[in-house]
Scaffold this active site. Structure first.
Site, PDB file in Angstrom:
ATOM      1  N   CYS A  70       0.773  -1.059   0.042  1.00 24.14           N
ATOM      2  CA  CYS A  70       0.018  -0.003  -0.132  1.00 24.14           C
ATOM      3  C   CYS A  70       0.631   1.203   0.158  1.00 24.14           C
ATOM      4  CB  CYS A  70      -0.975   0.001   1.508  1.00 24.14           C
ATOM      5  SG  CYS A  70      -1.949   1.189   1.463  1.00 24.14           S
ATOM      6  N   ASP A  72       0.639   3.863   1.637  1.00 24.58           N
ATOM      7  CA  ASP A  72       0.545   4.420   3.031  1.00 24.58           C
ATOM      8  C   ASP A  72       1.706   4.728   3.575  1.00 24.58           C
ATOM      9  OD1 ASP A  72       0.075   4.773   6.051  1.00 24.58           O
ATOM     10  OD2 ASP A  72      -2.042   4.033   5.591  1.00 24.58           O
ATOM     11  N   ARG A  74       2.704   5.194   6.373  1.00 25.47           N
ATOM     12  CA  ARG A  74       3.330   4.470   7.719  1.00 25.47           C
ATOM     13  C   ARG A  74       3.881   3.114   7.449  1.00 25.47           C
ATOM     14  NH1 ARG A  74      -2.651   4.684  10.225  1.00 25.47           N
ATOM     15  NH2 ARG A  74      -2.989   4.108   7.904  1.00 25.47           N
ATOM     16  N   HIS A 126      -2.403  -4.057   5.226  1.00 21.25           N
ATOM     17  CA  HIS A 126      -2.217  -3.594   6.531  1.00 21.25           C
ATOM     18  C   HIS A 126      -3.277  -3.424   7.548  1.00 21.25           C
ATOM     19  CE1 HIS A 126      -2.821   0.724   5.794  1.00 21.25           C
ATOM     20  NE2 HIS A 126      -2.303   0.423   4.731  1.00 21.25           N
ATOM     21  N   CYS A 129      -6.185   0.489   7.474  1.00 22.46           N
ATOM     22  CA  CYS A 129      -5.985   0.877   5.727  1.00 22.46           C
ATOM     23  C   CYS A 129      -6.993   1.564   5.602  1.00 22.46           C
ATOM     24  CB  CYS A 129      -6.066  -0.279   5.148  1.00 22.46           C
ATOM     25  SG  CYS A 129      -5.798  -0.075   3.370  1.00 22.46           S
TER      26      CYS A 129
END
Length: 236
Positions: A70, A72, A74, A126, A129
């Site tokens: 992803c 993302d 993080r 994750h 999400c």
């Protein structure tokens, strides 16, 4: 103060004038300045600690793993896996979605599997999400995101009976993230380049979930260990 002056102040602080001053210098930078200063610090640190690394990378790459994850912020794969540059070939997008007609992901798979000859593909979803959370409903996100998340929303509809039995919205979204990884693995197994690599050189496919609060990866294709796993010592 210029970016260069701030960077020098940061480096001097790190090497002898106190860590508190170094962190204070970083706090004064905006995000773009921090990126530039961080790169200079990284280049100097790498040149000192691992001078052969960049020479070897300049000669070419031979990663053993294709990481599909992803976008993302993080979940920086090289950081959470303690990998060096050159060890992972990476493709990331919103909610780590794979669709057969997507030229972006297809080109990454074709090159990494067919040319670089990676030995393993990891599809990593994750917890927490945003894409999975958004796919739990049918709210209008705009044409682009509506289209992009359509396969994940379809997975939600397909597994609605299972999802509806879970105790919380967070648990439902986390399970949908798992289902999305499983679906992506199914798509990979139908890819001609992947099929050829599995048949001829035993390419391995793995599904994983990264638990953000725990900062731990969980493999979806092996049983959970009965005893607690002890992580390796962090590199200094």
């Amino acid at each position: 103060m210029s970016i260069l002056s701030r960077f020098r102040s940061f480096v001097y602080s790190c090497i002898g004038l106190g860590r508190s001053k170094a962190f204070s210098t970083v706090a004064q930078m905006d995000a773009f300045e921090k990126v530039l200063a961080g790169n200079k610090a990284y280049a100097q640190h790498t040149a000192k600690k691992d001078p052969e690394l960049m020479k070897s990378l300049a000669a070419g790459q031979s990663p053993e793993i294709l990481w599909i994850g992803c976008a993302d912020s993080r979940i920086p794969e090289t950081t959470i896996c303690q990998c060096k540059p050159g060890e992972l070939f990476v493709h990331r997008n919103i909610a780590n979605v794979l669709t057969p007609g997507d030229a972006n992901s297809s080109s990454v798979i074709e090159y990494s599997v067919g040319v670089l000859k990676v030995k393993r593909i990891i599809v990593c979803g994750h917890t927490k999400c945003g894409g999975a959370n958004a796919a739990m409903g049918d709210g209008d996100l705009g044409d682009t995101l509506n289209s992009w998340l359509a396969p994940v929303r379809e997975l939600r509809r397909k597994h609605i009976d299972e999802l509806s039995k879970l105790p919380s919205e967070d648990a439902k979204a986390n399970r949908l993230a798992e289902l999305n990884v499983e679906h992506s693995l199914e798509i990979l197994r139908k890819n001609p380049t992947v099929q050829k690599a599995i048949r001829e050189r035993d390419l391995k496919l793995h599904g994983m979930i990264y638990d953000i609060p725990a900062a731990e990866l969980r493999s979806m294709d092996i049983p959970e260990p009965k005893q607690l796993w002890s992580p390796p010592t962090l590199h200094r």
